[in-house]
Design a protein around this motif. Structure first.
Motif, PDB file in Angstrom:
ATOM      1  N   ILE A  31      50.887 -42.647  50.660  1.00  0.00           N
ATOM      2  CA  ILE A  31      49.777 -42.518  49.349  1.00  0.00           C
ATOM      3  C   ILE A  31      48.949 -43.780  49.880  1.00  0.00           C
ATOM      4  CG2 ILE A  31      49.146 -42.865  46.960  1.00  0.00           C
ATOM      5  CD1 ILE A  31      51.921 -41.665  46.536  1.00  0.00           C
ATOM      6  N   ALA A  34      42.138 -44.608  47.334  1.00  0.00           N
ATOM      7  CA  ALA A  34      40.853 -43.681  47.749  1.00  0.00           C
ATOM      8  C   ALA A  34      39.896 -44.376  48.333  1.00  0.00           C
ATOM      9  CB  ALA A  34      40.493 -42.930  46.388  1.00  0.00           C
ATOM     10  N   HIS A  37      38.989 -46.214  53.155  1.00  0.00           N
ATOM     11  CA  HIS A  37      38.134 -45.339  54.138  1.00  0.00           C
ATOM     12  C   HIS A  37      38.603 -45.261  55.301  1.00  0.00           C
ATOM     13  CE1 HIS A  37      35.524 -44.490  50.673  1.00  0.00           C
ATOM     14  NE2 HIS A  37      34.968 -45.670  50.547  1.00  0.00           N
ATOM     15  N   VAL A  40      42.068 -43.333  55.712  1.00  0.00           N
ATOM     16  CA  VAL A  40      41.539 -42.193  55.387  1.00  0.00           C
ATOM     17  C   VAL A  40      41.050 -41.339  56.737  1.00  0.00           C
ATOM     18  CG1 VAL A  40      40.631 -40.147  54.269  1.00  0.00           C
ATOM     19  CG2 VAL A  40      41.507 -42.083  52.901  1.00  0.00           C
ATOM     20  N   VAL A  50      44.465 -34.635  53.606  1.00  0.00           N
ATOM     21  CA  VAL A  50      44.229 -35.633  52.674  1.00  0.00           C
ATOM     22  C   VAL A  50      43.987 -34.815  51.374  1.00  0.00           C
ATOM     23  CG1 VAL A  50      42.829 -37.567  51.787  1.00  0.00           C
ATOM     24  CG2 VAL A  50      43.195 -37.202  54.314  1.00  0.00           C
ATOM     25  N   ARG A  51      44.480 -35.308  50.187  1.00  0.00           N
ATOM     26  CA  ARG A  51      44.160 -34.669  48.993  1.00  0.00           C
ATOM     27  C   ARG A  51      44.317 -35.645  47.825  1.00  0.00           C
ATOM     28  NH1 ARG A  51      48.780 -33.409  46.262  1.00  0.00           N
ATOM     29  NH2 ARG A  51      50.767 -33.040  47.264  1.00  0.00           N
ATOM     30  N   ARG A  52      43.824 -35.423  46.624  1.00  0.00           N
ATOM     31  CA  ARG A  52      43.945 -36.561  45.459  1.00  0.00           C
ATOM     32  C   ARG A  52      45.371 -36.132  45.034  1.00  0.00           C
ATOM     33  NH1 ARG A  52      39.838 -40.167  44.810  1.00  0.00           N
ATOM     34  NH2 ARG A  52      37.855 -38.948  44.818  1.00  0.00           N
ATOM     35  N   GLU A  53      45.903 -37.618  44.831  1.00  0.00           N
ATOM     36  CA  GLU A  53      47.362 -37.610  44.393  1.00  0.00           C
ATOM     37  C   GLU A  53      47.220 -36.936  42.810  1.00  0.00           C
ATOM     38  OE1 GLU A  53      51.462 -38.510  43.987  1.00  0.00           O
ATOM     39  OE2 GLU A  53      49.955 -37.884  45.496  1.00  0.00           O
ATOM     40  N   LEU A  60      45.140 -41.114  47.159  1.00  0.00           N
ATOM     41  CA  LEU A  60      45.061 -39.937  48.024  1.00  0.00           C
ATOM     42  C   LEU A  60      46.175 -39.809  48.468  1.00  0.00           C
ATOM     43  CD1 LEU A  60      41.761 -40.554  49.832  1.00  0.00           C
ATOM     44  CD2 LEU A  60      42.219 -38.882  47.740  1.00  0.00           C
ATOM     45  N   ARG A  61      46.845 -38.498  48.791  1.00  0.00           N
ATOM     46  CA  ARG A  61      47.977 -38.246  49.487  1.00  0.00           C
ATOM     47  C   ARG A  61      47.739 -37.857  50.962  1.00  0.00           C
ATOM     48  NH1 ARG A  61      53.234 -37.628  48.713  1.00  0.00           N
ATOM     49  NH2 ARG A  61      53.217 -38.307  46.765  1.00  0.00           N
ATOM     50  N   LEU A  62      48.463 -38.400  51.763  1.00  0.00           N
ATOM     51  CA  LEU A  62      48.004 -38.268  53.172  1.00  0.00           C
ATOM     52  C   LEU A  62      49.532 -37.286  53.714  1.00  0.00           C
ATOM     53  CD1 LEU A  62      46.777 -41.806  54.279  1.00  0.00           C
ATOM     54  CD2 LEU A  62      45.602 -39.755  53.391  1.00  0.00           C
TER      55      LEU A  62
END
Length: 75
Positions: A31, A34, A37, A40, A50-53, A60-62
């Motif tokens: 995590i 956001a 950058h 990410v 990559v998505r929002r937690e 963001l969850r990686l």
């Protein structure tokens, strides 16, 4: 700081991915903020999704699937 932009993060994350593969991990996830950058972009370059937690728009969850038989985690 003076270490930024020298490829240290890419090297360390690459070593972490390698170590996770060597021990047979199915996925590698983490995590980050956001607003981070650079992290990410690096994660995306290395193949992470990559998505929002859930529950926190600032995070963001990686996630990187390390084995083709691995299922994406639901958490």
């Amino acid at each position: 700081d003076a270490w930024q932009g020298r490829g240290l993060g890419r090297m360390l994350l690459g070593k972490l991915v390698e170590a996770a593969r060597n021990v047979g991990a199915a996925t590698l996830s983490g995590i980050t903020l956001a607003e981070n950058h650079a992290m990410v972009m690096l994660a995306r370059k290395l193949g992470f999704s990559v998505r929002r937690e859930d529950g926190d728009a600032t995070l963001l969850r990686l996630e990187l699937r390390l084995r083709t038989d691995a299922l994406t985690s639901a958490s």
